[in-house]
Design an enzyme around this catalytic site. Structure first.
Site, short mmCIF file in Angstrom:
data_model
loop_
_atom_site.label_atom_id
_atom_site.label_comp_id
_atom_site.label_asym_id
_atom_site.label_seq_id
_atom_site.Cartn_x
_atom_site.Cartn_y
_atom_site.Cartn_z
N CYS A 105 17.38 19.33 11.56
CA CYS A 105 18.24 20.32 12.08
C CYS A 105 18.38 21.54 10.47
O CYS A 105 17.83 20.83 9.62
CB CYS A 105 19.74 20.30 12.03
SG CYS A 105 21.03 21.28 12.45
N CYS A 138 24.95 21.09 6.91
CA CYS A 138 25.98 20.20 6.99
C CYS A 138 26.24 19.15 6.20
O CYS A 138 25.21 18.16 6.45
CB CYS A 138 26.71 19.79 8.25
SG CYS A 138 26.90 21.02 9.63
N CYS A 190 26.48 15.81 7.66
CA CYS A 190 25.39 15.12 8.39
C CYS A 190 24.09 14.38 8.30
O CYS A 190 23.44 15.15 7.40
CB CYS A 190 24.96 15.93 9.39
SG CYS A 190 24.29 15.88 11.24
N CYS A 244 28.64 13.13 26.69
CA CYS A 244 28.26 14.03 26.05
C CYS A 244 26.56 14.36 25.63
O CYS A 244 26.82 13.35 25.06
CB CYS A 244 28.82 14.26 24.92
SG CYS A 244 31.02 13.75 25.76
N CYS A 279 29.51 16.95 29.35
CA CYS A 279 29.61 18.05 27.77
C CYS A 279 28.80 18.40 27.12
O CYS A 279 27.69 17.70 27.02
CB CYS A 279 31.11 17.48 27.07
SG CYS A 279 30.80 17.62 25.17
N CYS A 295 36.45 21.68 23.70
CA CYS A 295 35.97 20.40 22.79
C CYS A 295 36.68 20.98 21.30
O CYS A 295 35.30 21.05 21.20
CB CYS A 295 35.37 19.48 23.30
SG CYS A 295 35.56 17.92 22.68
N ARG A 354 40.95 13.20 20.59
CA ARG A 354 40.24 11.84 20.22
C ARG A 354 39.70 11.15 19.07
O ARG A 354 39.89 11.56 18.02
CB ARG A 354 38.48 12.22 21.25
CG ARG A 354 37.68 11.52 21.07
CD ARG A 354 36.62 11.78 21.70
NE ARG A 354 36.73 12.10 23.28
CZ ARG A 354 35.99 13.27 23.63
NH1 ARG A 354 35.17 14.21 22.73
NH2 ARG A 354 35.84 13.49 24.76
N1 SAM Z 1 24.74 20.88 15.84
C1 SAM Z 1 25.70 20.51 16.31
C2 SAM Z 1 27.03 21.10 16.06
O1 SAM Z 1 27.13 21.07 14.45
O2 SAM Z 1 28.11 21.64 15.88
C3 SAM Z 1 26.44 19.80 17.38
C4 SAM Z 1 26.45 17.83 16.77
S1 SAM Z 1 26.60 18.08 15.71
C5 SAM Z 1 26.21 16.55 14.69
C6 SAM Z 1 28.47 17.76 16.44
C7 SAM Z 1 30.04 17.20 15.25
O3 SAM Z 1 29.75 15.75 14.37
C8 SAM Z 1 29.78 17.42 13.64
O4 SAM Z 1 30.22 18.89 13.49
C9 SAM Z 1 31.20 16.79 13.24
O5 SAM Z 1 32.25 17.40 13.53
C10 SAM Z 1 30.86 15.50 14.31
N2 SAM Z 1 30.12 14.33 12.99
C11 SAM Z 1 28.99 14.59 12.59
N3 SAM Z 1 28.49 13.78 11.80
C12 SAM Z 1 29.29 12.94 11.55
C13 SAM Z 1 29.82 12.25 10.51
N4 SAM Z 1 28.76 11.48 9.43
N5 SAM Z 1 30.87 12.02 10.65
C14 SAM Z 1 31.97 11.91 11.02
N6 SAM Z 1 31.65 13.52 11.62
C15 SAM Z 1 30.59 14.29 12.25
FE1 SF4 Z 2 22.44 20.52 12.23
FE2 SF4 Z 2 23.93 18.50 11.90
FE3 SF4 Z 2 25.22 20.62 11.63
FE4 SF4 Z 2 25.09 19.73 14.35
S1 SF4 Z 2 25.93 19.24 12.22
S2 SF4 Z 2 24.48 22.17 12.75
S3 SF4 Z 2 23.18 18.99 13.79
S4 SF4 Z 2 23.21 19.46 10.40
#
Ligand code: SAM
Ligand code: SF4
Ligand code: DTB
Length: 330
Positions: A60, A64, A67, A104, A135, A195, A267
């Site tokens: 990606c 973030c 992530c 989802c 979802c 959501c 959730r």
């Molecule tokens: N890329 C898209 C986005 O950012 O909306 C969808 C996937 S993203 C992985 C979805 C959500 O997963 C994030 O907004 C975050 O809230 C949650 N998430 C991702 N990594 C996480 C982690 N290490 N611990 C807890 N929640 C996590």
């Molecule tokens: Fe990309 Fe992870 Fe951020 Fe979603 S949460 S936009 S997958 S870096």
């Protein structure tokens, strides 16, 4: 005045200060209040079950800080191509057979290109045809994309605000809080259910946790589904060495979400394995009534189905029957 009478006077509006006042209640008063609100709106022993599948993993462009899937962090997650529709349908069938009612699908995109969206629409159509709620979480949407998803049979779009506006810049720099709010508006305008939740344990203050809840609660209408994630610390991410958040503060966050968003499914999301059974039980008492169900989240583990079934039996919880709760007008 006793504590209960004092509680009754607490302003349950959606300013950060009023949310912070809920966080500051004695634990027993907070949980009693949350459970009372919960019982007025839901069957207290029913839990909605959603199964997650990563349909497009890794690589990606976004940064973030929590992530595993950002191309900018040195994690062990490898970039993969979009899964075949047949594989997705197979996973959805297995989830349905295990008792999940919602499937989802998550993609590690900043947002889908129009050519990316076509196969996802097909996935939505075919999963919906199994009789499951659908979802997806695909990142930011451009004008028109949410309506295409709706027309394909999508029920929910997941797009988290993740933290408070003030703390967001310490977690993500490649898109803004306003970008997230704009996508949420696109989703609503297309008639999809929302959501939207966040992550705690990223080094934010209690005030910043209250700021997240205040933002979620003032979305109008409030999100139908509110995932509260405990940070899963992933090697190679900027948040890998974050200090643990006290699990009781996580329970408080669930309770405050329940009180401020009484009609939403709250959730208990990522981090359940690390929380253990006792803390999960407190989360259900605090008003959580939905979980991710199945042995994997997106790239990390989740309690397996057998462990969850044992926990449900111990607590007398039962899976929620498909309710088809939709936003107004649909
Ligand atoms: N890329 C898209 C986005 O950012 O909306 C969808 C996937 S993203 C992985 C979805 C959500 O997963 C994030 O907004 C975050 O809230 C949650 N998430 C991702 N990594 C996480 C982690 N290490 N611990 C807890 N929640 C996590
Ligand atoms: Fe990309 Fe992870 Fe951020 Fe979603 S949460 S936009 S997958 S870096
Ligand atoms: C949400 O709020 N949590 C889910 C889902 N929405 C997409 C994702 C949790 C991811 C946990 C870390 C991982 O498995 O990569």
């Amino acid at each position: 005045m006793n504590n209960l009478a004092e509680n009754a006077r607490i302003d349950t509006g959606h300013s950060v200060d009023s949310v912070l006042a809920l966080f500051a209640l004695p634990f027993n008063d907070l949980l009693f209040k949350a459970q009372t609100v919960h019982r007025a709106h839901f069957d207290p022993n029913a839990v909605q079950l959603s199964t997650l599948l990563s349909i497009k993993t890794g690589g990606c462009s976004e940064d973030c800080g929590y992530c595993s899937q950002s191309a900018r962090h040195g994690t062990e997650v490898e970039k993969e191509k979009l899964l075949d529709v047949a594989k997705v349908v197979e996973a959805a069938q297995a989830a349905k057979a295990s008792g999940a009612t919602r499937f989802c699908m998550g993609a590690a995109w900043r947002g889908p290109k129009d050519k990316d969206l076509e196969p996802v629409l097909d996935m939505v159509r075919q999963v919906k045809a199994l009789g499951m709620e659908t979802c997806v979480t695909l990142g930011m949407l451009k004008a028109g994309q949410a309506s295409k998803l709706k027309a394909a049979g999508l029920d929910y779009y997941n797009h988290n605000l993740d933290t408070s506006p003030e703390f967001y810049g310490q977690v993500v720099t490649t898109h803004s809080y306003q970008d997230r709010l704009d996508t949420l508006q696109e989703v609503r305008d297309a008639g999809l259910s929302v959501c939207c939740g966040g992550i705690v344990g990223m080094g934010e203050s209690r005030r910043e946790r209250a700021g997240l809840i205040a933002q979620l609660a003032k979305l109008s209408p409030q999100p139908e589904s509110v995932p509260i994630n405990m940070l899963v610390k992933i090697g190679g991410t900027p948040k890998q060495n974050e200090a643990d958040l006290d699990p009781l503060e996580f329970v408080r966050t669930i309770a405050v979400a329940r009180i401020t968003m009484p009609g939403s499914h709250v959730r208990l999301s990522a981090g359940r394995r690390e929380l253990g059974e006792g803390v999960q039980a407190l989360c259900f008492l605090a008003g959580a009534n939905s979980i991710f169900y199945g042995d994997k989240l997106l790239t990390t583990g989740n309690p397996d189905v057998e462990a969850d079934q044992k926990l449900f039996a111990k607590l007398g919880l039962k899976p929620e029957v498909h309710t088809e709760r939709r936003c107004a007008g649909h």
